[in-house]
Design a protein around this motif. Structure first.
Motif, PDB file in Angstrom:
ATOM      1  N   ALA A  64      20.084 -38.962 -23.840  1.00  0.00           N
ATOM      2  CA  ALA A  64      20.058 -39.212 -22.206  1.00  0.00           C
ATOM      3  C   ALA A  64      18.665 -38.529 -21.618  1.00  0.00           C
ATOM      4  N   LYS A  65      18.114 -37.441 -22.274  1.00  0.00           N
ATOM      5  CA  LYS A  65      17.092 -36.930 -22.046  1.00  0.00           C
ATOM      6  C   LYS A  65      15.869 -37.785 -22.425  1.00  0.00           C
ATOM      7  N   ALA A  66      15.947 -38.384 -23.473  1.00  0.00           N
ATOM      8  CA  ALA A  66      14.714 -39.227 -23.892  1.00  0.00           C
ATOM      9  C   ALA A  66      14.754 -40.484 -23.293  1.00  0.00           C
ATOM     10  N   PHE A  67      15.826 -41.200 -22.457  1.00  0.00           N
ATOM     11  CA  PHE A  67      15.869 -42.314 -21.998  1.00  0.00           C
ATOM     12  C   PHE A  67      16.012 -41.970 -20.508  1.00  0.00           C
ATOM     13  N   GLY A  68      15.973 -40.542 -20.011  1.00  0.00           N
ATOM     14  CA  GLY A  68      15.970 -40.330 -18.686  1.00  0.00           C
ATOM     15  C   GLY A  68      17.266 -40.593 -17.769  1.00  0.00           C
ATOM     16  N   TYR A  69      18.366 -40.325 -18.579  1.00  0.00           N
ATOM     17  CA  TYR A  69      19.876 -40.666 -17.920  1.00  0.00           C
ATOM     18  C   TYR A  69      20.287 -39.249 -17.692  1.00  0.00           C
ATOM     19  N   PRO A  70      21.203 -39.175 -16.643  1.00  0.00           N
ATOM     20  CA  PRO A  70      21.768 -37.919 -16.369  1.00  0.00           C
ATOM     21  C   PRO A  70      22.832 -37.588 -17.694  1.00  0.00           C
ATOM     22  N   ASN A  71      22.559 -36.372 -17.645  1.00  0.00           N
ATOM     23  CA  ASN A  71      23.548 -35.920 -18.758  1.00  0.00           C
ATOM     24  C   ASN A  71      24.371 -34.764 -18.624  1.00  0.00           C
ATOM     25  N   SER A  72      25.364 -34.194 -19.425  1.00  0.00           N
ATOM     26  CA  SER A  72      25.576 -32.836 -19.498  1.00  0.00           C
ATOM     27  C   SER A  72      25.967 -32.406 -20.831  1.00  0.00           C
ATOM     28  N   SER A  73      25.862 -31.417 -21.163  1.00  0.00           N
ATOM     29  CA  SER A  73      25.930 -30.976 -22.494  1.00  0.00           C
ATOM     30  C   SER A  73      27.303 -30.195 -22.859  1.00  0.00           C
ATOM     31  N   ASP A  74      28.026 -30.427 -22.099  1.00  0.00           N
ATOM     32  CA  ASP A  74      29.416 -29.981 -22.204  1.00  0.00           C
ATOM     33  C   ASP A  74      30.146 -30.907 -23.366  1.00  0.00           C
ATOM     34  N   PRO A  75      30.969 -30.363 -24.175  1.00  0.00           N
ATOM     35  CA  PRO A  75      31.645 -31.205 -25.146  1.00  0.00           C
ATOM     36  C   PRO A  75      32.720 -31.932 -24.368  1.00  0.00           C
ATOM     37  N   ILE A  76      33.163 -33.069 -25.338  1.00  0.00           N
ATOM     38  CA  ILE A  76      34.112 -33.977 -24.737  1.00  0.00           C
ATOM     39  C   ILE A  76      35.514 -33.343 -25.359  1.00  0.00           C
ATOM     40  N   GLN A  77      36.534 -33.299 -24.520  1.00  0.00           N
ATOM     41  CA  GLN A  77      37.740 -32.719 -25.226  1.00  0.00           C
ATOM     42  C   GLN A  77      38.780 -34.037 -25.027  1.00  0.00           C
ATOM     43  N   SER A  78      39.475 -34.024 -25.904  1.00  0.00           N
ATOM     44  CA  SER A  78      40.391 -35.146 -25.894  1.00  0.00           C
ATOM     45  C   SER A  78      41.941 -34.679 -26.651  1.00  0.00           C
ATOM     46  N   ARG A  79      43.062 -35.221 -26.307  1.00  0.00           N
ATOM     47  CA  ARG A  79      44.345 -35.227 -26.950  1.00  0.00           C
ATOM     48  C   ARG A  79      44.305 -36.147 -28.150  1.00  0.00           C
ATOM     49  N   MET A  80      44.923 -35.797 -29.102  1.00  0.00           N
ATOM     50  CA  MET A  80      44.808 -36.497 -30.445  1.00  0.00           C
ATOM     51  C   MET A  80      46.392 -36.720 -30.883  1.00  0.00           C
TER      52      MET A  80
END
Length: 184
Positions: A64-80
């Motif tokens: 995202a930083k390289a392409f100039g997109y907004p981003n968050s460094s928060d991990p993605i949580q999922s249920r499996m």
């Protein structure tokens, strides 16, 4: 006295029928996860059936930083949810954060084998992911794969490894990262 061939045939047939019935009963039913808890068996077939919590740490912030997109460094949580049987393993995953139910995935192929270096069981899987309402930087479908080592601490199990996707790869936006899976 030599047994008649028909007697030997009946005995062999009965043995195959009983063995097949036991394999079906123990391997393809909800009994199988309990069989996997037996110490000798769990070293080859770890008891991974059940509900899990997955944490994905993605390289998306760097992309995202390289392409100039907004981003968050928060991990993605999922249920499996893992359904493990002797002849098949199925993994369903649904995202929780940052957006609940943003993505869900189903496995296409799964294999457990032993790592050649560590001799620990490793779960390899390929999945197909679906995004109902994708962001501008995303796609509605993509494929991904993961390799996680199944770790045992006493009677507790966890899985750690890495994943990668072909998510929006024509634009260079495919992702990869680390994956930690813990029983809920």
């Amino acid at each position: 006295a030599i047994e008649a061939p028909s007697s030997i045939w009946r005995l062999a047939s009965l043995s195959v029928t009983i063995t097949s019935g036991l394999a079906l009963l123990l391997g393809q039913t909800p009994i199988f996860p309990y069989v996997c808890r037996i110490p000798l068996i769990r070293s080859f077939l770890p008891p991974i059936d059940g509900e899990w919590s997955a944490t994905f740490r993605s390289n998306w912030p760097a992309i995202a930083k390289a392409f100039g997109y907004p981003n968050s460094s928060d991990p993605i949580q999922s249920r499996m949810k893992i359904k493990a049987r002797l002849f098949a393993i199925h993994i369903d995953t649904t995202s929780i954060t940052p957006k609940p139910d943003y993505m869900r995935s189903d496995t296409i192929s799964v294999r457990i084998c032993r790592d050649a270096e560590t001799d620990k069981p490793v779960l390899y899987y390929i999945y197909s992911a679906f995004v109902a309402d994708p962001e501008a930087t995303d796609t509605d479908r993509h494929l991904g794969a993961a390799r996680v080592i199944i770790l045992q601490d006493g009677k507790d199990f966890s899985m750690k490894g890495s994943y990668w996707t072909d998510r929006n790869w024509p634009k260079g936006l495919n992702t990869a990262g680390s994956l930690t899976i813990e029983r809920t």
